[in-house]
Write an enzyme that holds these catalytic residues in place. Sequence first.
Site, PDB file in Angstrom:
ATOM      1  N   LYS A  52      -3.004  -4.494 -10.791  1.00  0.00           N
ATOM      2  CA  LYS A  52      -3.983  -3.699 -10.131  1.00  0.00           C
ATOM      3  C   LYS A  52      -5.378  -4.539 -10.336  1.00  0.00           C
ATOM      4  O   LYS A  52      -6.217  -4.508  -9.512  1.00  0.00           O
ATOM      5  CB  LYS A  52      -3.778  -2.170 -10.245  1.00  0.00           C
ATOM      6  CG  LYS A  52      -2.686  -1.591  -9.512  1.00  0.00           C
ATOM      7  CD  LYS A  52      -2.482  -0.260  -9.945  1.00  0.00           C
ATOM      8  CE  LYS A  52      -1.086   0.224  -9.373  1.00  0.00           C
ATOM      9  NZ  LYS A  52      -0.967   1.608  -9.231  1.00  0.00           N
ATOM     10  N   GLN A  96      -2.219   6.029 -13.902  1.00  0.00           N
ATOM     11  CA  GLN A  96      -0.948   5.360 -13.535  1.00  0.00           C
ATOM     12  C   GLN A  96       0.054   6.535 -13.675  1.00  0.00           C
ATOM     13  O   GLN A  96      -0.027   7.053 -15.008  1.00  0.00           O
ATOM     14  CB  GLN A  96      -0.829   4.270 -14.498  1.00  0.00           C
ATOM     15  CG  GLN A  96       0.432   3.316 -14.136  1.00  0.00           C
ATOM     16  CD  GLN A  96       0.638   2.549 -12.813  1.00  0.00           C
ATOM     17  OE1 GLN A  96      -0.463   2.377 -12.088  1.00  0.00           O
ATOM     18  NE2 GLN A  96       1.931   2.505 -12.230  1.00  0.00           N
ATOM     19  N   ASP A 119      -5.125   7.128  -4.778  1.00  0.00           N
ATOM     20  CA  ASP A 119      -3.580   7.061  -4.609  1.00  0.00           C
ATOM     21  C   ASP A 119      -3.211   7.839  -3.471  1.00  0.00           C
ATOM     22  O   ASP A 119      -2.051   7.631  -3.134  1.00  0.00           O
ATOM     23  CB  ASP A 119      -3.085   7.438  -5.739  1.00  0.00           C
ATOM     24  CG  ASP A 119      -2.531   6.303  -6.776  1.00  0.00           C
ATOM     25  OD1 ASP A 119      -2.153   5.487  -6.102  1.00  0.00           O
ATOM     26  OD2 ASP A 119      -2.613   6.546  -8.057  1.00  0.00           O
TER      27      ASP A 119
HETATM   28  N1  LIG Z   1      -0.857   5.946  -9.868  1.00  0.00           N
HETATM   29  C1  LIG Z   1       0.223   5.322  -9.446  1.00  0.00           C
HETATM   30  N2  LIG Z   1       1.318   5.321 -10.124  1.00  0.00           N
HETATM   31  C2  LIG Z   1       2.507   4.691  -9.691  1.00  0.00           C
HETATM   32  C3  LIG Z   1       2.519   4.164  -8.243  1.00  0.00           C
HETATM   33  C4  LIG Z   1       1.405   4.404  -7.478  1.00  0.00           C
HETATM   34  O1  LIG Z   1       1.444   4.045  -6.268  1.00  0.00           O
HETATM   35  N3  LIG Z   1       0.495   4.931  -8.098  1.00  0.00           N
HETATM   36  N4  LIG Z   1       3.686   3.465  -7.884  1.00  0.00           N
HETATM   37  C5  LIG Z   1       4.699   3.138  -8.826  1.00  0.00           C
HETATM   38  C6  LIG Z   1       4.333   1.988  -9.461  1.00  0.00           C
HETATM   39  N5  LIG Z   1       3.736   0.772  -9.010  1.00  0.00           N
HETATM   40  C7  LIG Z   1       2.245   1.035  -8.659  1.00  0.00           C
HETATM   41  O2  LIG Z   1       1.708   1.519  -9.686  1.00  0.00           O
HETATM   42  C8  LIG Z   1       4.320  -0.311  -8.527  1.00  0.00           C
HETATM   43  C9  LIG Z   1       5.589  -0.817  -8.369  1.00  0.00           C
HETATM   44  C10 LIG Z   1       6.029  -1.714  -7.980  1.00  0.00           C
HETATM   45  C11 LIG Z   1       5.293  -2.879  -7.840  1.00  0.00           C
HETATM   46  C12 LIG Z   1       5.635  -4.334  -7.409  1.00  0.00           C
HETATM   47  O3  LIG Z   1       4.857  -5.213  -7.089  1.00  0.00           O
HETATM   48  N6  LIG Z   1       7.062  -4.517  -7.940  1.00  0.00           N
HETATM   49  C13 LIG Z   1       7.477  -5.975  -7.754  1.00  0.00           C
HETATM   50  C14 LIG Z   1       8.538  -6.124  -8.920  1.00  0.00           C
HETATM   51  C15 LIG Z   1       7.578  -6.129 -10.067  1.00  0.00           C
HETATM   52  C16 LIG Z   1       8.586  -6.077 -11.380  1.00  0.00           C
HETATM   53  O4  LIG Z   1       9.051  -7.224 -11.796  1.00  0.00           O
HETATM   54  O5  LIG Z   1       8.814  -5.029 -11.809  1.00  0.00           O
HETATM   55  C17 LIG Z   1       8.347  -5.972  -6.245  1.00  0.00           C
HETATM   56  O6  LIG Z   1       8.947  -5.000  -5.817  1.00  0.00           O
HETATM   57  O7  LIG Z   1       8.239  -7.212  -5.918  1.00  0.00           O
HETATM   58  C18 LIG Z   1       3.848  -2.761  -7.554  1.00  0.00           C
HETATM   59  C19 LIG Z   1       3.395  -1.439  -7.942  1.00  0.00           C
HETATM   60  C20 LIG Z   1       4.987   4.211  -9.728  1.00  0.00           C
HETATM   61  N7  LIG Z   1       3.587   4.373 -10.490  1.00  0.00           N
END
Ligand SMILES: Nc1nc2c(c(=O)[nH]1)N[C@@H](CN(C=O)c1ccc(C(=O)N[C@@H](CCC(=O)O)C(=O)O)cc1)CN2
Length: 280
Positions: A52, A96, A119
């Site tokens: 982020k 987060q 968010d």
């Molecule tokens: N405050 C927040 N917490 C959480 C959120 C959120 O939107 N706001 N969502 C999830 C976690 N998340 C962002 O925070 C998130 C999860 C996954 C990815 C992502 O790019 N995943 C990749 C794989 C990455 C890896 O190696 O693990 C993919 O799917 O290609 C981005 C953001 C929970 N918490």
Amino acid sequence: MYKLIDGKVISKQIKDELKEKVAGLKAEGVEICLAVIQVGNDPASSVYVGNKKKACEYIGIGSLSYELPEETTEEELLALIEKLNSDDKVNGILVQLPLPKHIDEDKVIKTISPKKDVDGFHPMSVGALSIGQPGFVSCTPAGVIQLIKRSGIEIEGKECVVLGRSNIVGKPMSMLLLRENGTVTVCHSRTKNLKEVCRRADILVVAIGKPEMIDASYIKEGATVIDVGIHRDENNKLCGDVDFESAKEVAGAITPVPGGVGPMTIAMLMSNCVESININ
Ligand SMILES: Nc1nc2c(c(=O)[nH]1)N[C@@H](CN(C=O)c1ccc(C(=O)N[C@@H](CCC(=O)O)C(=O)O)cc1)CN2
């Protein structure tokens, strides 16, 4: 032959569009700043928070980083949020998730000012979405809509089935599909005849939280399948809620994991940060 919906490519397009917009705003003297709070050092959270901050830097959004120890009390966290709520230089506040067990997530979410709730988790933001008023929209479901639209797939008039009813994904997802004039069914672990309901879908959004639960037998020929799940399998390999190898044989279009919905979550957070200048 299925179409692969590439979240890496689409999220990059969105970030590039935002970068241009932010450069224009800077030229008019408008600066955007996101406060990013992480409590504890959950390794996955550290990766997401790091990504982020990198996205902010790429687009030209300022970021303030608060890395708090695991033992931080709820009172200390709420006090920091209150301070950031009243800081005019901060446009968005992100805490987060998940938080350590001793901190009440709902209380934290409710403490963030709805004007800085990038968010889109605050009850006011969720309420605004459900009655079609302006407000921040939760990033993952907003990203799903962008994936579908930017892949040239029409939502209007389509049978849309959302599998999962969480406050963060399933419920806002159903509202967004409805806003796009889809015909929406929300199903969950207690839905009867789940397979038949899923097989009605022209657009199936899966956010059930069970690794590779959805195979080809749940999917109508030619349907669009969006996989919101992220899990690690026994070999530490990432997988989703959809069994991709099976599903791709019948789907018309499908997102992979990784590289589908995940990167969109961060792109839409950036979009909400830019949008915050219209809400503040
Ligand atoms: N405050 C927040 N917490 C959480 C959120 C959120 O939107 N706001 N969502 C999830 C976690 N998340 C962002 O925070 C998130 C999860 C996954 C990815 C992502 O790019 N995943 C990749 C794989 C990455 C890896 O190696 O693990 C993919 O799917 O290609 C981005 C953001 C929970 N918490």
